[in-house]
Design a protein around this motif. Structure first.
Motif, PDB file in Angstrom:
ATOM      1  N   TYR A 142      -5.810  11.645  -1.179  1.00 10.10           N
ATOM      2  CA  TYR A 142      -5.168  12.411  -2.313  1.00 10.10           C
ATOM      3  C   TYR A 142      -3.725  12.471  -2.120  1.00 10.10           C
ATOM      4  CZ  TYR A 142      -3.989  15.443  -6.193  1.00 10.10           C
ATOM      5  OH  TYR A 142      -3.669  15.773  -7.452  1.00 10.10           O
ATOM      6  N   GLN A 143      -2.787  11.907  -2.832  1.00  9.70           N
ATOM      7  CA  GLN A 143      -1.431  12.149  -2.779  1.00  9.70           C
ATOM      8  C   GLN A 143      -0.861  11.619  -1.403  1.00  9.70           C
ATOM      9  OE1 GLN A 143      -0.615  16.248  -3.931  1.00  9.70           O
ATOM     10  NE2 GLN A 143      -0.450  15.452  -6.277  1.00  9.70           N
ATOM     11  N   GLU A 144      -1.504  10.590  -0.874  1.00 11.08           N
ATOM     12  CA  GLU A 144      -1.028   9.896   0.402  1.00 11.08           C
ATOM     13  C   GLU A 144      -0.870   8.621   0.043  1.00 11.08           C
ATOM     14  OE1 GLU A 144      -3.663  10.643   3.903  1.00 11.08           O
ATOM     15  OE2 GLU A 144      -4.026  12.797   3.148  1.00 11.08           O
ATOM     16  N   THR A 145       0.271   7.907   0.650  1.00 14.94           N
ATOM     17  CA  THR A 145       0.643   6.529   0.586  1.00 14.94           C
ATOM     18  C   THR A 145      -0.681   5.717   1.621  1.00 14.94           C
ATOM     19  OG1 THR A 145       2.705   6.818  -0.272  1.00 14.94           O
ATOM     20  CG2 THR A 145       2.122   4.612   0.614  1.00 14.94           C
ATOM     21  N   ALA A 146      -1.178   4.959   1.017  1.00 13.61           N
ATOM     22  CA  ALA A 146      -2.390   4.239   1.708  1.00 13.61           C
ATOM     23  C   ALA A 146      -2.469   2.621   1.241  1.00 13.61           C
ATOM     24  CB  ALA A 146      -3.481   4.941   1.956  1.00 13.61           C
ATOM     25  N   LEU A 147      -3.431   1.981   2.030  1.00  6.63           N
ATOM     26  CA  LEU A 147      -3.712   0.774   1.695  1.00  6.63           C
ATOM     27  C   LEU A 147      -4.987   0.532   1.038  1.00  6.63           C
ATOM     28  CD1 LEU A 147      -2.333  -1.476   4.613  1.00  6.63           C
ATOM     29  CD2 LEU A 147      -1.147  -1.160   2.545  1.00  6.63           C
ATOM     30  N   TYR A 148      -4.995  -0.185   0.066  1.00  8.25           N
ATOM     31  CA  TYR A 148      -6.368  -0.324  -0.890  1.00  8.25           C
ATOM     32  C   TYR A 148      -6.611  -1.764  -1.058  1.00  8.25           C
ATOM     33  CZ  TYR A 148      -5.684   4.712  -1.455  1.00  8.25           C
ATOM     34  OH  TYR A 148      -5.261   5.991  -1.345  1.00  8.25           O
ATOM     35  N   GLN A 149      -8.074  -2.116  -1.107  1.00  8.52           N
ATOM     36  CA  GLN A 149      -8.252  -3.533  -1.496  1.00  8.52           C
ATOM     37  C   GLN A 149      -8.991  -3.529  -2.940  1.00  8.52           C
ATOM     38  OE1 GLN A 149     -10.896  -5.644   1.325  1.00  8.52           O
ATOM     39  NE2 GLN A 149      -9.971  -7.518   0.663  1.00  8.52           N
ATOM     40  N   LYS A 150      -8.368  -4.329  -3.865  1.00  4.92           N
ATOM     41  CA  LYS A 150      -9.277  -4.509  -5.135  1.00  4.92           C
ATOM     42  C   LYS A 150     -10.355  -5.492  -5.064  1.00  4.92           C
ATOM     43  CE  LYS A 150      -6.135  -5.471  -8.406  1.00  4.92           C
ATOM     44  NZ  LYS A 150      -4.718  -5.898  -9.241  1.00  4.92           N
ATOM     45  N   LYS A 151     -11.415  -5.357  -6.006  1.00  5.41           N
ATOM     46  CA  LYS A 151     -12.367  -6.079  -5.953  1.00  5.41           C
ATOM     47  C   LYS A 151     -12.230  -7.621  -5.799  1.00  5.41           C
ATOM     48  CE  LYS A 151     -14.926  -6.173  -9.767  1.00  5.41           C
ATOM     49  NZ  LYS A 151     -15.745  -5.657 -10.753  1.00  5.41           N
ATOM     50  N   ASP A 152     -11.078  -8.241  -6.196  1.00  2.00           N
ATOM     51  CA  ASP A 152     -10.633  -9.722  -5.960  1.00  2.00           C
ATOM     52  C   ASP A 152     -10.136  -9.829  -4.658  1.00  2.00           C
ATOM     53  OD1 ASP A 152      -7.914  -8.768  -6.071  1.00  2.00           O
ATOM     54  OD2 ASP A 152      -7.514  -9.664  -8.017  1.00  2.00           O
ATOM     55  N   GLY A 153      -9.932  -8.972  -3.762  1.00  3.60           N
ATOM     56  CA  GLY A 153      -9.569  -9.073  -2.322  1.00  3.60           C
ATOM     57  C   GLY A 153      -7.823  -8.689  -2.123  1.00  3.60           C
ATOM     58  N   THR A 154      -7.366  -8.418  -3.376  1.00  2.00           N
ATOM     59  CA  THR A 154      -5.845  -8.198  -3.133  1.00  2.00           C
ATOM     60  C   THR A 154      -5.637  -6.971  -2.511  1.00  2.00           C
ATOM     61  OG1 THR A 154      -5.534  -9.389  -5.200  1.00  2.00           O
ATOM     62  CG2 THR A 154      -3.701  -7.985  -4.628  1.00  2.00           C
ATOM     63  N   VAL A 155      -4.732  -6.894  -1.542  1.00  2.00           N
ATOM     64  CA  VAL A 155      -4.269  -5.565  -0.935  1.00  2.00           C
ATOM     65  C   VAL A 155      -3.288  -4.948  -1.498  1.00  2.00           C
ATOM     66  CG1 VAL A 155      -3.896  -4.561   1.254  1.00  2.00           C
ATOM     67  CG2 VAL A 155      -5.626  -6.486   1.169  1.00  2.00           C
ATOM     68  N   ILE A 156      -3.259  -3.565  -1.830  1.00  2.00           N
ATOM     69  CA  ILE A 156      -2.319  -3.021  -2.589  1.00  2.00           C
ATOM     70  C   ILE A 156      -1.731  -1.862  -1.983  1.00  2.00           C
ATOM     71  CG2 ILE A 156      -2.632  -4.069  -4.881  1.00  2.00           C
ATOM     72  CD1 ILE A 156      -3.911  -1.541  -5.639  1.00  2.00           C
ATOM     73  N   LYS A 157      -0.421  -1.333  -1.827  1.00  2.00           N
ATOM     74  CA  LYS A 157      -0.206  -0.037  -1.248  1.00  2.00           C
ATOM     75  C   LYS A 157       0.097   0.960  -2.354  1.00  2.00           C
ATOM     76  CE  LYS A 157       3.001   0.580   2.344  1.00  2.00           C
ATOM     77  NZ  LYS A 157       4.270   0.795   2.845  1.00  2.00           N
ATOM     78  N   GLY A 158      -0.715   2.023  -2.592  1.00  2.00           N
ATOM     79  CA  GLY A 158      -0.350   3.142  -3.527  1.00  2.00           C
ATOM     80  C   GLY A 158      -0.858   4.532  -3.124  1.00  2.00           C
ATOM     81  N   GLN A 159      -0.571   5.263  -4.209  1.00  2.00           N
ATOM     82  CA  GLN A 159      -1.280   6.724  -3.912  1.00  2.00           C
ATOM     83  C   GLN A 159      -2.071   7.029  -5.002  1.00  2.00           C
ATOM     84  OE1 GLN A 159       1.756   9.816  -4.609  1.00  2.00           O
ATOM     85  NE2 GLN A 159       2.109   9.628  -2.588  1.00  2.00           N
ATOM     86  N   GLN A 205     -13.316  10.349 -17.099  1.00  2.00           N
ATOM     87  CA  GLN A 205     -14.404   9.465 -17.029  1.00  2.00           C
ATOM     88  C   GLN A 205     -14.915   9.105 -15.812  1.00  2.00           C
ATOM     89  OE1 GLN A 205     -11.486   8.766 -19.071  1.00  2.00           O
ATOM     90  NE2 GLN A 205     -12.544   9.567 -21.032  1.00  2.00           N
ATOM     91  N   GLY A 206     -14.009   9.574 -14.793  1.00  2.00           N
ATOM     92  CA  GLY A 206     -14.268   9.306 -13.175  1.00  2.00           C
ATOM     93  C   GLY A 206     -13.651   8.248 -12.869  1.00  2.00           C
ATOM     94  N   GLN A 207     -12.484   7.619 -13.485  1.00  2.00           N
ATOM     95  CA  GLN A 207     -11.889   6.583 -12.939  1.00  2.00           C
ATOM     96  C   GLN A 207     -10.917   7.085 -11.862  1.00  2.00           C
ATOM     97  OE1 GLN A 207     -10.682   4.890 -16.583  1.00  2.00           O
ATOM     98  NE2 GLN A 207     -11.455   3.052 -16.048  1.00  2.00           N
ATOM     99  N   LEU A 208     -10.490   6.259 -10.978  1.00  2.00           N
ATOM    100  CA  LEU A 208      -9.680   6.691  -9.652  1.00  2.00           C
ATOM    101  C   LEU A 208      -8.408   6.386 -10.396  1.00  2.00           C
ATOM    102  CD1 LEU A 208      -9.771   7.765  -7.021  1.00  2.00           C
ATOM    103  CD2 LEU A 208      -9.602   5.669  -6.167  1.00  2.00           C
ATOM    104  N   CYS A 209      -7.175   7.236 -10.570  1.00  2.00           N
ATOM    105  CA  CYS A 209      -5.812   6.988 -10.854  1.00  2.00           C
ATOM    106  C   CYS A 209      -4.966   6.618  -9.709  1.00  2.00           C
ATOM    107  CB  CYS A 209      -5.118   8.252 -11.686  1.00  2.00           C
ATOM    108  SG  CYS A 209      -6.086   8.639 -12.919  1.00  2.00           S
ATOM    109  N   LEU A 210      -4.387   5.420  -9.626  1.00  2.00           N
ATOM    110  CA  LEU A 210      -3.838   5.011  -8.292  1.00  2.00           C
ATOM    111  C   LEU A 210      -2.516   4.615  -9.075  1.00  2.00           C
ATOM    112  CD1 LEU A 210      -4.104   4.378  -5.335  1.00  2.00           C
ATOM    113  CD2 LEU A 210      -4.445   2.067  -6.028  1.00  2.00           C
ATOM    114  N   GLN A 211      -1.404   5.094  -8.231  1.00  2.00           N
ATOM    115  CA  GLN A 211       0.187   4.716  -8.599  1.00  2.00           C
ATOM    116  C   GLN A 211       0.430   3.669  -7.585  1.00  2.00           C
ATOM    117  OE1 GLN A 211       2.062   5.801 -11.179  1.00  2.00           O
ATOM    118  NE2 GLN A 211       3.313   4.005 -10.425  1.00  2.00           N
ATOM    119  N   HIS A 212       0.864   2.375  -7.847  1.00  2.00           N
ATOM    120  CA  HIS A 212       1.393   1.574  -7.018  1.00  2.00           C
ATOM    121  C   HIS A 212       2.556   1.002  -7.513  1.00  2.00           C
ATOM    122  CE1 HIS A 212      -0.917  -2.142  -8.788  1.00  2.00           C
ATOM    123  NE2 HIS A 212      -1.631  -0.914  -9.009  1.00  2.00           N
ATOM    124  N   GLN A 213       2.500  -0.496  -8.188  1.00  2.00           N
ATOM    125  CA  GLN A 213       3.801  -0.834  -8.763  1.00  2.00           C
ATOM    126  C   GLN A 213       3.831  -0.226 -10.361  1.00  2.00           C
ATOM    127  OE1 GLN A 213       3.246  -5.134  -8.426  1.00  2.00           O
ATOM    128  NE2 GLN A 213       4.139  -5.126  -6.572  1.00  2.00           N
TER     129      GLN A 213
END
Length: 109
Positions: free
Chosen positions: A64-81, A88-96
């Motif tokens: 939480y509130q740490e910049t890290a790498l994540y992989q989306k379901k389609d395989g795309t890797v993004i950097k976000g926080q 509703q339980g969705q994760l809120c991720l700030q990247h671009q």
């Protein structure tokens, strides 16, 4: 996970109490404490202390509130926080831009 030592290799960062403490636990001995904690949190919810519960949840949320790498379901890797979780339980991720992810739509790298 209490005494689990082996995990599916596709599950990253899985752990257990035994792995974290190198101690075998008697599950029945943990039940009273677990029950008390569940009841205490239920009573806070019943008394309308939703903001306290949310703050407590977020304070324990991995990365939480740490910049890290994540992989989306389609395989795309993004950097976000991770900046929160929707009602509703969705994760809120700030990247671009701000993005919302349901369960298994994104994973930690």
């Amino acid at each position: 996970n209490i005494n689990q030592e082996a995990f599916d290799p596709s599950i990253l960062n899985a752990t257990s109490l035994k792995r974290e403490t190198q101690t075998e636990f008697e599950v029945a001995d943990l039940l009273p404490t677990l029950s008390q904690e569940v009841e205490a949190h239920y009573l806070k919810l019943k008394n309308g202390q939703v903001n306290w519960l949310k703050r407590t949840y977020l304070s324990h949320l991995y990365q939480y509130q740490e910049t890290a790498l994540y992989q989306k379901k389609d395989g795309t890797v993004i950097k976000g926080q991770i900046i929160g979780v929707t009602p509703q339980g969705q994760l809120c991720l700030q990247h671009q831009e701000l993005a919302y992810f349901d369960l298994k739509e994104i994973k930690f790298l």
